[in-house]
Design an enzyme around this catalytic site. Structure first.
Site, PDB file in Angstrom:
ATOM      1  N   THR A 124       0.862  -1.188   0.000  1.00 52.82           N
ATOM      2  CA  THR A 124       0.000   0.000   0.000  1.00 52.82           C
ATOM      3  C   THR A 124       0.894   1.232   0.000  1.00 52.82           C
ATOM      4  OG1 THR A 124      -1.649  -1.199   1.229  1.00 52.82           O
ATOM      5  CG2 THR A 124      -1.832   1.195   1.272  1.00 52.82           C
ATOM      6  N   CYS A 271      -3.247  -2.307   9.118  1.00 56.87           N
ATOM      7  CA  CYS A 271      -3.731  -1.535   7.960  1.00 56.87           C
ATOM      8  C   CYS A 271      -4.549  -0.299   8.308  1.00 56.87           C
ATOM      9  CB  CYS A 271      -4.548  -2.438   7.047  1.00 56.87           C
ATOM     10  SG  CYS A 271      -3.529  -3.655   6.248  1.00 56.87           S
ATOM     11  N   LYS A 332      -7.480  -8.953  16.530  1.00 50.39           N
ATOM     12  CA  LYS A 332      -8.672  -9.695  16.116  1.00 50.39           C
ATOM     13  C   LYS A 332      -8.321 -11.181  16.164  1.00 50.39           C
ATOM     14  CE  LYS A 332      -7.994 -10.089  11.190  1.00 50.39           C
ATOM     15  NZ  LYS A 332      -8.601  -9.945   9.888  1.00 50.39           N
TER      16      LYS A 332
HETATM   17  C1  UDX Z   1      -8.020  -4.935   6.787  1.00 51.48           C
HETATM   18  C2  UDX Z   1      -8.970  -4.985   5.562  1.00 51.48           C
HETATM   19  O1  UDX Z   1     -10.168  -5.677   5.917  1.00 51.48           O
HETATM   20  C3  UDX Z   1      -8.265  -5.644   4.389  1.00 51.48           C
HETATM   21  O2  UDX Z   1      -9.123  -5.636   3.259  1.00 51.48           O
HETATM   22  C4  UDX Z   1      -7.015  -4.783   4.132  1.00 51.48           C
HETATM   23  O3  UDX Z   1      -6.382  -5.051   2.965  1.00 51.48           O
HETATM   24  C5  UDX Z   1      -6.105  -4.870   5.341  1.00 51.48           C
HETATM   25  O4  UDX Z   1      -6.805  -4.292   6.436  1.00 51.48           O
HETATM   26  P1  UDX Z   1      -7.239  -6.641   8.682  1.00 51.48           P
HETATM   27  O5  UDX Z   1      -6.485  -5.485   9.257  1.00 51.48           O
HETATM   28  O6  UDX Z   1      -6.563  -7.963   8.570  1.00 51.48           O
HETATM   29  O7  UDX Z   1      -7.766  -6.289   7.208  1.00 51.48           O
HETATM   30  O8  UDX Z   1      -8.516  -6.884   9.610  1.00 51.48           O
HETATM   31  P2  UDX Z   1     -10.096  -6.651   9.573  1.00 51.48           P
HETATM   32  O9  UDX Z   1     -10.750  -7.972   9.649  1.00 51.48           O
HETATM   33  O10 UDX Z   1     -10.511  -5.757   8.512  1.00 51.48           O
HETATM   34  O11 UDX Z   1     -10.295  -5.931  11.004  1.00 51.48           O
HETATM   35  C6  UDX Z   1      -9.665  -4.699  11.314  1.00 51.48           C
HETATM   36  C7  UDX Z   1     -10.070  -4.227  12.690  1.00 51.48           C
HETATM   37  O12 UDX Z   1     -11.444  -3.874  12.726  1.00 51.48           O
HETATM   38  C8  UDX Z   1      -9.872  -5.251  13.801  1.00 51.48           C
HETATM   39  O13 UDX Z   1      -9.346  -4.599  14.943  1.00 51.48           O
HETATM   40  C9  UDX Z   1     -11.269  -5.769  14.077  1.00 51.48           C
HETATM   41  O14 UDX Z   1     -11.455  -6.227  15.401  1.00 51.48           O
HETATM   42  C10 UDX Z   1     -12.096  -4.530  13.809  1.00 51.48           C
HETATM   43  N1  UDX Z   1     -13.478  -4.825  13.418  1.00 51.48           N
HETATM   44  C11 UDX Z   1     -13.762  -5.397  12.221  1.00 51.48           C
HETATM   45  C12 UDX Z   1     -14.514  -4.465  14.274  1.00 51.48           C
HETATM   46  O15 UDX Z   1     -14.270  -3.926  15.372  1.00 51.48           O
HETATM   47  N2  UDX Z   1     -15.795  -4.713  13.888  1.00 51.48           N
HETATM   48  C13 UDX Z   1     -16.106  -5.279  12.685  1.00 51.48           C
HETATM   49  O16 UDX Z   1     -17.310  -5.451  12.393  1.00 51.48           O
HETATM   50  C14 UDX Z   1     -15.048  -5.648  11.841  1.00 51.48           C
END
Ligand code: UDX
Length: 445
Positions: A124, A271, A332
């Site tokens: 990115t 990210c 997560k």
């Molecule tokens: C993210 C994007 O989803 C992905 O497409 C990108 O390229 C990289 O960043 P990632 O960081 O692996 O992926 O995790 P993601 O599942 O998106 O969750 C990010 C954060 O949001 C976590 O802390 C998670 O707990 C939080 N989250 C996610 C929530 O609090 N509620 C939700 O409904 C979804």
């Protein structure tokens, strides 16, 4: 002859993308300059926790479609495309993505590339980086025959193989001017993504800048959705609403969608925090306004900082000398990644307040030791973590925590207080066991 590509960087994105391309039938030369990591990878050991990745890498070490190298010059021969997937951490001080490794990779390619190839950015990167790479390549080797492309990755940790092999879409930026677009780059990249094209995945070709912006636009939009839902959850607590009913009602509107509406202790990971900050910096430099993204990032930082206050309040105003059990440390589930996890500020603050912390994460106990104060005691399961605790805090929604029984908690804990920042349990079931239960945006019994 088999199609061969190179992947510069054997980190998370590089490794997952390379393994998926190998699964699609391509031969992938991965360049990893960190010697320890390289040796580990060559033995088929994966230094990151990602379900299914170890099997895939080991399989393609055997098929020889994955090969590891420590030097760019040894890996790029005969490659039709060279993907740059090196790290772009936030630069110290100003929040901009640090492009040192990207530029270094471009210089090395310029020195050693012999045949035509498409140089593709997977990391990115700020808008304009692909053009800058083209400039570096031209300046350092005016005879070089190449194209540049931007092909941002949308992998979620824990779901990365699925996201890579069955993506919602593939975005490819190529050089375009008002008369022409880079046909050669389009032809090569269409061929690499042929298996996805066959399964009807939308493959979107656009200009370089749009592709680079699309990555930030997606991640910042999702981050915005989360900060919004977190604020709505707080509003529910103050007005007596229930966030689960509100998000169900809102999410059934197909223009909004039901995903990414789960409130929590604030988003983390590698990210969203990095990309929101980067987009804000990019906009500031161009004079554009990104007040929505600024508010998103600020709301999230404030949320992570004040979560410990909620715990302290729910424990009666002080955690001094109290034993607080923590379940889940990663940002997560299904990852061992602790980057920007809400657990970090929460645990630091509780320890400052005099709490004794017992913690358990199904995969990240060891990693956590490098990041958390040494006073934290690490446990091996739910029972040993919660036994004799004055309160239990749920920070990550690992599946194995779902079977937690309120009746057992009542027996194991010194005081039956549960603070659930992932809304994993039924408030009524907790109440029926006489447990004082706090979750986010849902009424307490
Ligand atoms: C993210 C994007 O989803 C992905 O497409 C990108 O390229 C990289 O960043 P990632 O960081 O692996 O992926 O995790 P993601 O599942 O998106 O969750 C990010 C954060 O949001 C976590 O802390 C998670 O707990 C939080 N989250 C996610 C929530 O609090 N509620 C939700 O409904 C979804």
């Amino acid at each position: 002859m088999a199609v061969r590509i190179a992947m510069i960087g054997g980190g998370y994105v590089g490794l997952v993308s390379a393994a998926c391309f190998a699964e699609f039938g391509l031969h992938v030369n991965i360049v990893e300059t960190n010697t320890n990591r390289l040796n580990t990878l060559k033995q088929g050991q994966i230094p990151i926790y990602e379900p299914g990745l170890d099997d895939l890498v080991q399989n393609h070490l055997k098929t020889k479609r994955l090969q590891f190298f420590d030097k760019i010059e040894e890996a790029i021969n005969e490659c039709e495309a060279i993907f740059i997937a090196v790290g772009t951490p936030p630069r110290n001080g100003d929040g901009h993505a640090d492009l040192t490794y990207v530029h270094k990779a471009a210089s090395q390619i310029a020195k050693h590339l012999k045949q035509y190839a498409v140089i593709v950015t997977k990391s990115t990167v700020p808008i304009g980086t692909s053009r800058r790479i083209a400039q570096i390549l031209r300046e350092e080797n005016p005879d070089l025959d190449f194209s540049v492309a931007s092909n941002p990755e949308f992998l979620r940790e824990g779901e990365a193989l699925k996201d890579c092999m069955k993506p919602d879409r593939v975005i490819i930026g190529i050089e375009k001017d008002k008369y022409n677009q880079d046909q050669r780059a389009q032809e090569v990249l269409s061929r690499l993504y042929q298996p996805l094209f066959q399964q009807k995945t939308p493959i979107l070709f656009m200009d370089l800048e749009s592709a680079e912006l699309a990555k930030y636009a997606s991640n910042c939009f999702l981050a915005m959705k989360l900060s919004y839902v977190n604020e709505l959850a707080d509003l529910c607590e103050l007005t007596g609403g229930n966030i689960e009913d509100v998000t169900k009602a809102v999410g059934l509107d197909h223009r909004i969608g039901k995903h990414f509406l789960q409130p929590g202790p604030g988003f983390g990971g590698s990210c969203f925090p990095k990309d929101t900050l980067a987009l804000i910096r990019i906009a500031q430099e161009t004079g554009a306004s990104t007040r929505m993204v600024e508010a998103t990032a600020q709301a999230n930082d404030a949320r992570k900082a004040n979560m410990s206050g909620r715990i302290i309040n729910f424990c009666g105003g002080s955690v001094y000398n109290k034993t607080i059990a923590i379940l889940g440390l990663t940002f997560k589930p299904n990852t061992d990644d602790m980057r920007q996890s809400a657990s970090l500020p929460i645990i630091h603050r509780l320890i400052e307040g005099g709490a004794l912390i017992k913690a358990f994460d199904p995969v990240a106990n060891e990693k956590a030791k490098e990041l958390l104060p040494k006073e934290v005691r690490y446990c091996k399961d739910i029972q040993s973590t919660t036994s004799e605790a004055d309160a239990l805090v749920i920070l990550t929604e690992w599946n194995e925590f779902r079977s937690l029984s309120p009746a057992n908690l009542k027996i194991w804990m010194k005081r039956p207080i549960v603070i659930d920042f992932r809304n994993m349990y039924d408030p009524k079931a907790m109440f029926n066991q006489g447990i004082q239960y706090y979750s986010i945006g849902r009424p307490q019994f």
